[in-house]
Motif scaffolding. Structure first.
Motif, PDB file in Angstrom:
ATOM      1  N   UNK A  71       0.847  -1.199   0.000  1.00 47.20           N
ATOM      2  CA  UNK A  71       0.000   0.000   0.000  1.00 47.20           C
ATOM      3  C   UNK A  71       0.880   1.246   0.000  1.00 47.20           C
ATOM      4  N   UNK A  72       0.342   2.331  -0.532  1.00 43.89           N
ATOM      5  CA  UNK A  72       1.056   3.600  -0.550  1.00 43.89           C
ATOM      6  C   UNK A  72       1.040   4.241   0.830  1.00 43.89           C
ATOM      7  N   UNK A  73       2.111   4.950   1.164  1.00 40.18           N
ATOM      8  CA  UNK A  73       2.167   5.657   2.443  1.00 40.18           C
ATOM      9  C   UNK A  73       1.049   6.685   2.489  1.00 40.18           C
ATOM     10  N   UNK A  74       0.409   6.792   3.643  1.00 38.15           N
ATOM     11  CA  UNK A  74      -0.694   7.718   3.819  1.00 38.15           C
ATOM     12  C   UNK A  74      -2.032   7.157   3.376  1.00 38.15           C
ATOM     13  N   UNK A  75      -2.005   5.998   2.735  1.00 42.66           N
ATOM     14  CA  UNK A  75      -3.242   5.392   2.248  1.00 42.66           C
ATOM     15  C   UNK A  75      -4.022   4.796   3.424  1.00 42.66           C
ATOM     16  N   UNK A  76      -5.337   5.039   3.413  1.00 43.85           N
ATOM     17  CA  UNK A  76      -6.182   4.449   4.440  1.00 43.85           C
ATOM     18  C   UNK A  76      -6.264   2.939   4.234  1.00 43.85           C
ATOM     19  N   UNK A  77      -6.300   2.225   5.332  1.00 45.77           N
ATOM     20  CA  UNK A  77      -6.417   0.771   5.274  1.00 45.77           C
ATOM     21  C   UNK A  77      -7.834   0.431   4.830  1.00 45.77           C
ATOM     22  N   UNK A  78      -7.990  -0.522   3.916  1.00 43.48           N
ATOM     23  CA  UNK A  78      -9.318  -0.885   3.426  1.00 43.48           C
ATOM     24  C   UNK A  78     -10.212  -1.416   4.557  1.00 43.48           C
ATOM     25  N   UNK A  79     -11.487  -1.072   4.514  1.00 53.48           N
ATOM     26  CA  UNK A  79     -12.417  -1.512   5.573  1.00 53.48           C
ATOM     27  C   UNK A  79     -12.443  -3.024   5.794  1.00 53.48           C
ATOM     28  N   UNK A  80     -12.169  -3.826   4.765  1.00 54.17           N
ATOM     29  CA  UNK A  80     -12.204  -5.272   4.949  1.00 54.17           C
ATOM     30  C   UNK A  80     -11.100  -5.757   5.893  1.00 54.17           C
ATOM     31  N   UNK A  81     -10.099  -4.923   6.177  1.00 57.31           N
ATOM     32  CA  UNK A  81      -9.031  -5.303   7.113  1.00 57.31           C
ATOM     33  C   UNK A  81      -9.267  -4.753   8.522  1.00 57.31           C
ATOM     34  N   UNK A  82     -10.336  -3.980   8.714  1.00 51.51           N
ATOM     35  CA  UNK A  82     -10.596  -3.368  10.017  1.00 51.51           C
ATOM     36  C   UNK A  82     -10.746  -4.403  11.130  1.00 51.51           C
ATOM     37  N   UNK A  83     -11.381  -5.530  10.852  1.00 48.91           N
ATOM     38  CA  UNK A  83     -11.587  -6.532  11.897  1.00 48.91           C
ATOM     39  C   UNK A  83     -10.258  -7.056  12.431  1.00 48.91           C
ATOM     40  N   UNK A  84      -9.312  -7.287  11.533  1.00 50.90           N
ATOM     41  CA  UNK A  84      -7.993  -7.773  11.955  1.00 50.90           C
ATOM     42  C   UNK A  84      -7.276  -6.691  12.759  1.00 50.90           C
ATOM     43  N   UNK A  85      -7.327  -5.455  12.268  1.00 49.79           N
ATOM     44  CA  UNK A  85      -6.695  -4.335  12.981  1.00 49.79           C
ATOM     45  C   UNK A  85      -7.334  -4.172  14.362  1.00 49.79           C
ATOM     46  N   UNK A  86      -8.651  -4.284  14.439  1.00 49.10           N
ATOM     47  CA  UNK A  86      -9.348  -4.137  15.721  1.00 49.10           C
ATOM     48  C   UNK A  86      -8.903  -5.207  16.716  1.00 49.10           C
ATOM     49  N   UNK A  87      -8.750  -6.441  16.263  1.00 50.09           N
ATOM     50  CA  UNK A  87      -8.282  -7.514  17.146  1.00 50.09           C
ATOM     51  C   UNK A  87      -6.899  -7.201  17.690  1.00 50.09           C
ATOM     52  N   UNK A  88      -6.024  -6.710  16.845  1.00 44.74           N
ATOM     53  CA  UNK A  88      -4.662  -6.377  17.276  1.00 44.74           C
ATOM     54  C   UNK A  88      -4.695  -5.225  18.272  1.00 44.74           C
ATOM     55  N   UNK A  89      -5.507  -4.207  18.010  1.00 48.88           N
ATOM     56  CA  UNK A  89      -5.594  -3.076  18.932  1.00 48.88           C
ATOM     57  C   UNK A  89      -6.131  -3.520  20.296  1.00 48.88           C
ATOM     58  N   UNK A  90      -7.093  -4.430  20.319  1.00 53.59           N
ATOM     59  CA  UNK A  90      -7.599  -4.957  21.589  1.00 53.59           C
ATOM     60  C   UNK A  90      -6.520  -5.710  22.352  1.00 53.59           C
TER      61      UNK A  90
END
Length: 99
Positions: A71-90
């Motif tokens: 992905x390009x720097x500054x690019x928002x992470x696609x919503x389909x990856x939010x669940x994985x990111x949320x698990x890591x943040x928890x």
């Protein structure tokens, strides 16, 4: 949060070296998670060194990294990856509470 890949396939790692991507998420300002740094080889090692020096949590997730590394720097992470990111943040929140 740093996403790193130190357990990728042995042959692939020997050829490409380690990989790392840095995700920034500012929940207070309502910003979407985005890529702020990424690299392979020496750059990945340096990202991981800086994270360790600054007590920034690193998470190893090869599948997520495969999606983030190109992905390009500054690019928002696609919503389909939010669940994985949320698990890591928890997980990070739990670790920080224990410290």
């Amino acid at each position: 949060m740093i996403i790193s890949q130190s357990f990728n396939q042995v042959n692939r790692r020997k050829m490409n070296g380690p990989s790392a991507a840095v995700v920034k998420y500012d929940e207070k300002n309502g910003e979407d998670p985005k890529i702020v740094a990424s690299g392979k080889g020496y750059i990945a090692e340096r990202i991981k060194e800086l994270a360790a020096e600054n007590n920034i949590h690193m998470e190893e997730d090869a599948l997520l990294l495969e999606n983030l590394i190109d992905m390009d720097l500054g690019e928002n992470i696609p919503p389909q990856l939010y669940a994985v990111i949320a698990e890591i943040l928890l997980m990070i929140e739990e670790i920080e509470r224990e410290i």
